[in-house]
Each structure stands twice: as structure tokens, then as C-alpha cells.
Write an enzyme that holds these catalytic residues in place. Structure first.
Site, PDB file in Angstrom:
ATOM      1  N   LYS A  23      -7.838   6.643 -19.575  1.00  0.00           N
ATOM      2  CA  LYS A  23      -7.919   7.492 -20.999  1.00  0.00           C
ATOM      3  C   LYS A  23      -6.737   7.246 -21.752  1.00  0.00           C
ATOM      4  CE  LYS A  23     -11.893   8.809 -18.685  1.00  0.00           C
ATOM      5  NZ  LYS A  23     -12.744   7.353 -18.349  1.00  0.00           N
TER       6      LYS A  23
ATOM      7  N   ARG B 269       0.837  -1.442   0.212  1.00  0.00           N
ATOM      8  CA  ARG B 269       0.381  -0.127  -0.230  1.00  0.00           C
ATOM      9  C   ARG B 269       0.985   1.404  -0.083  1.00  0.00           C
ATOM     10  NH1 ARG B 269      -2.001   1.729   4.557  1.00  0.00           N
ATOM     11  NH2 ARG B 269      -2.034  -0.330   5.536  1.00  0.00           N
TER      12      ARG B 269
ATOM     13  N   ASP C 278      -6.485  19.513 -14.442  1.00  0.00           N
ATOM     14  CA  ASP C 278      -6.411  18.003 -14.645  1.00  0.00           C
ATOM     15  C   ASP C 278      -6.871  18.301 -17.054  1.00  0.00           C
ATOM     16  OD1 ASP C 278      -8.260  15.834 -15.781  1.00  0.00           O
ATOM     17  OD2 ASP C 278     -10.132  15.795 -14.655  1.00  0.00           O
TER      18      ASP C 278
END
Ligand SMILES: Cc1ncc(COP(=O)(O)O)c(C=O)c1O
Length: 375
Positions: free
Chosen positions: A199, A50, A174
């Protein structure tokens, strides 16, 4: 690695030949835990997956290199990455965000972070005066998304950055739609860059992921890192491996997506059964000149408003044969989506709008497909 051009970085950044086996392609390390030395130390730097693992480190190094930033933190989705940035703020802080940002970003701000104590003013970021008027003494974060999803509006990143800088606020861009291949937000004044690696970076529609890249290490990014480790919304080693693999071809894919999209947009723009085309690469786009200044090409996302109503738009989508009716974007296959349907109640997206993710098929096949669907 030493400074290199972006195509070279896309292939090599964060990649090393495995010293144990000579493997050129990196292994996937599913191990959740890593061995200590007899003295209790961790000389190889890994403790628990993690916190860090080899595949995530390789991806983070690559993302930082592509954006020209100092460090990156990878997440299980861009929404998790967005949440980490917002959690790095404090209740009572004020955010200025675009009114037309990705609807999931708007939902997070309204439904999760407003009750938590963040105050957000939503503005049209294409209107610099409106953004200036939205700034307050308590403004700690200014968020831009350009091109913005799904109208592909263009924000002048430098102009909004000057407002953020004057207010002493952190400035986030972004950069999902442009990718580091077409737009470099750090050169335009951003402090942090957000990516949905889901994406174009992943590029094949087979992995969900997000990332925060920082221009320089500082308090805000340290808090993002802390949220990454303690909140644990981290990508799996295989997810990191897939995104890193996708990035190898990113520069070449972005050129092809952009060329194809420009051709499809130009065709649709001239079509009698089309009301409007939204694509920053068209000279008719209201901020085409700003886009030319801050982007090297215009990416693969096009929205089209057909003449007629919601039913007509849905009918055109139903008639398309090469395009697949599905949400998301950035893969090799072209997608079409009736965007208002997925955004749901309260959407500002016109009901006759179809959002297109232009893939890597031959552009003439995409144009022929629209020709028959609109006929
Ligand atoms: C511009 C933009 N940012 C962020 C996201 C969120 O990405 P994810 O689905 O990985 O959370 C999306 C998703 O479509 C997006 O288009």
C-alpha cells in the site's frame, strides 16, 4: 544510523553508497547464492537468498528504523507476514482479533488457522469492555488494525494494549493504513507491527509485499524469522528495492494523501446525496478524539455510503472519471471500489458503500469528479 527524524530515516535508513563502485542508488542483487571464502566461511553474511539478501536487509533495516523497532522481517505479501505471525503461535492458542479487520486477515484466521488449531474470538475493538470479556487464560495474541479497513474505525491502541499486557499476550498492530509516518504503535504499547508494504510504503501500486516489525527481539519474533526462512514466502530482491525506493518519499506522500482525503471527506460529508462518510479526520467520526491522540494525521482512506442501494453505489462509481475502479490502495492515483462486491458472501460492509483511496491528484479535481458523479 544515529537517531534522526522520520523524513531523514525514510531517505537514509538501510542505504549505503556501494564501496566497490561508488553507486549512490543501491544495485539490485538477483543472485540466489553467495560465495564462501576458501576456509568455508561467509564473511559477508549472505549464504542463500531465501535466508537473506542485500536488498531485503536494506528494506528490513529501514522498516525497523521507521517504526522505532529492533528488527523487521519482510515477506512477499502482508498476508504471508500475517501467516508467519500466526504460525509462530501453537495449536490450542487463543487469539483475540477485530471483527472488522481486513477481510483477508479474517479469512486466514477462519479458514486456514482455525482448522490448524488456533481459536479466535472476534470482537469490536472499539468496545474495550467487549475486548476484555474476550480474553481467556489461553490468549496468546491480541490483534488490532487501526484505522480498520474498510469502515476506518479507530481502536484505542493503549487501552487494548493494557488488556494484552495484563493477560501476558503478544500485541500486534496492523499499521498499514496509518503507516509509521502517522502512527507509532510501539510507543502505544504494541509488541509487533504488521505492514502491507503493497500500500503506502511501496506507494506506486507496482509491488506486493508485507512485513513484521518487532519492538524487541524475542522468542515470538525468532519464530517469525524461522518461518520466513523455512516457509520461504519472501519478496524478490527487485520487490525489496521497489519498496525501499517508495519509502524515500513516504513522509511527504502521507501528508498529501491526508490533506486531500480530509478535503474530499468534508465535501462528501456535506452532500445531500450522501448518507454517511467514514473518515477519522472528520470531527463527526465517533472516535475522532482517539484518532487525534494516537495519529498525527488521518491518512488517505475514506469510505462513503451514498443515499440509495447497491445499484446506486455501483452507478456512482461508474460515473467517476478521475477515480479508477479498482481494489487496493496507497498509490498515487485515486481508486474507488464497491467494497461489498470484493469481500463477497458474509460481508458486513454496507451495500451502498464505496471505498476511496485518495491519491495525489489535485483535491479539487477529485471533488469535481464526485460532484458530477453524484449529480
Ligand atoms: C489493513 C490490511 N492489512 C493487510 C492486507 C493484506 O495485504 P496483502 O495484499 O499484501 O497480502 C491488506 C490488503 O488490502 C490490508 O488492507
Amino acid at each position: 544510523m544515529s537517531p534522526a527524524r522520520i523524513e531523514t530515516l525514510a531517505v537514509h535508513a538501510g542505504m549505503r553508497v556501494d564501496s566497490g563502485t561508488g553507486a549512490v542508488t543501491p544495485a539490485i542483487h538477483p543472485s540466489t547464492t553467495f560465495e564462501r571464502d576458501p576456509d568455508g566461511s561467509y564473511p559477508r553474511g549472505f549464504v542463500y537468498a531465501r535466508n537473506a539478501n542485500p536488498n531485503r536487509v536494506a528494506l528490513e533495516e529501514c522498516l525497523a528504523a521507521l517504526e522505532g523497532g529492533e528488527e523487521a522481517a519482510a515477506f512477499a505479501s502482508a498476508s504471508a507476514a500475517t501467516s508467519a505471525i500466526l504460525l509462530a503461535l501453537k495449536p490450542g492458542d487463543h487469539v483475540v482479533a477485530p471483527i472488522d479487520a481486513y477481510h483477508g486477515t479474517l479469512r486466514l484466521l477462519r479458514e486456514t488457522f482455525a482448522p490448524w488449531g488456533l481459536e479466535t474470538t472476534f470482537v469490536d475493538m472499539t468496545d474495550v469492555a467487549a475486548a476484555r470479556a474476550a480474553m481467556r487464560a489461553s490468549t496468546r495474541l491480541v490483534w488490532v488494525e487501526t484505522p480498520s479497513n474498510p469502515m476506518w474505525k479507530i481502536t484505542d491502541v493503549v487501552a487494548i494494549g493494557e488488556l494484552a499486557s495484563r493477560a501476558g499476550a503478544h500485541y500486534v498492530c496492523d499499521n498499514t493504513t496509518a503507516t509509521p509516518i502517522l502512527q507509532s504503535p510501539f510507543k502505544l504499547g504494541a509488541d509487533l507491527v504488521l505492514h502491507a508494504t503493497t500500500k503506502y510504503l511501496g506507494g506506486h501500486g507496482d509491488v506486493l509485499g508485507g512485513a513484521v516489525v518487532t519492538r524487541t527481539r524475542g522468542e515470538l519474533f525468532d519464530r517469525v524469522r524461522a518461518v520466513q526462512a523455512s516457509g520461504g514466502a519472501v519478496p524478490s530482491p527487485f520487490d525489496c528495492w521497489l519498496v525501499r525506493r517508495g519509502i524515500r518519499t513516504l513522509p511527504y506522500r502521507m501528508r498529501a494523501h491526508s490533506e486531500n482525503a480530509l478535503k474530499v471527506a468534508a465535501f462528501l460529508h456535506g452532500h445531500a446525496r450522501v448518507e454517511a462518510v467514514h473518515y477519522p479526520g472528520l470531527a463527526t467520526h465517533p472516535a475522532h478524539e482517539v484518532a487525534r491522540r494516537q495519529m498525527s494525521a488521518f491518512s488517505g482512506m475514506v469510505s462513503v455510503q451514498v443515499r440509495g442501494d447497491r445499484a446506486r453505489a455501483i452507478d456512482v462509481a461508474a460515473k467517476l472519471r478521475v477515480f479508477t475502479r479498482a481494489t487496493s490502495f496507497g498509490g498515487t492515483e485515486s481508486l474507488v471500489e464497491h467494497r461489498a462486491s470484493i469481500e463477497g458472501a458474509g460481508t458486513r460492509t454496507p451495500e451502498n458503500l464505496l471505498r476511496l483511496s485518495i491519491g495525489l491528484e489535485h483535491p479539487d479535481d477529485l471533488i469535481d469528479d464526485f460532484e458530477q458523479a453524484l449529480a
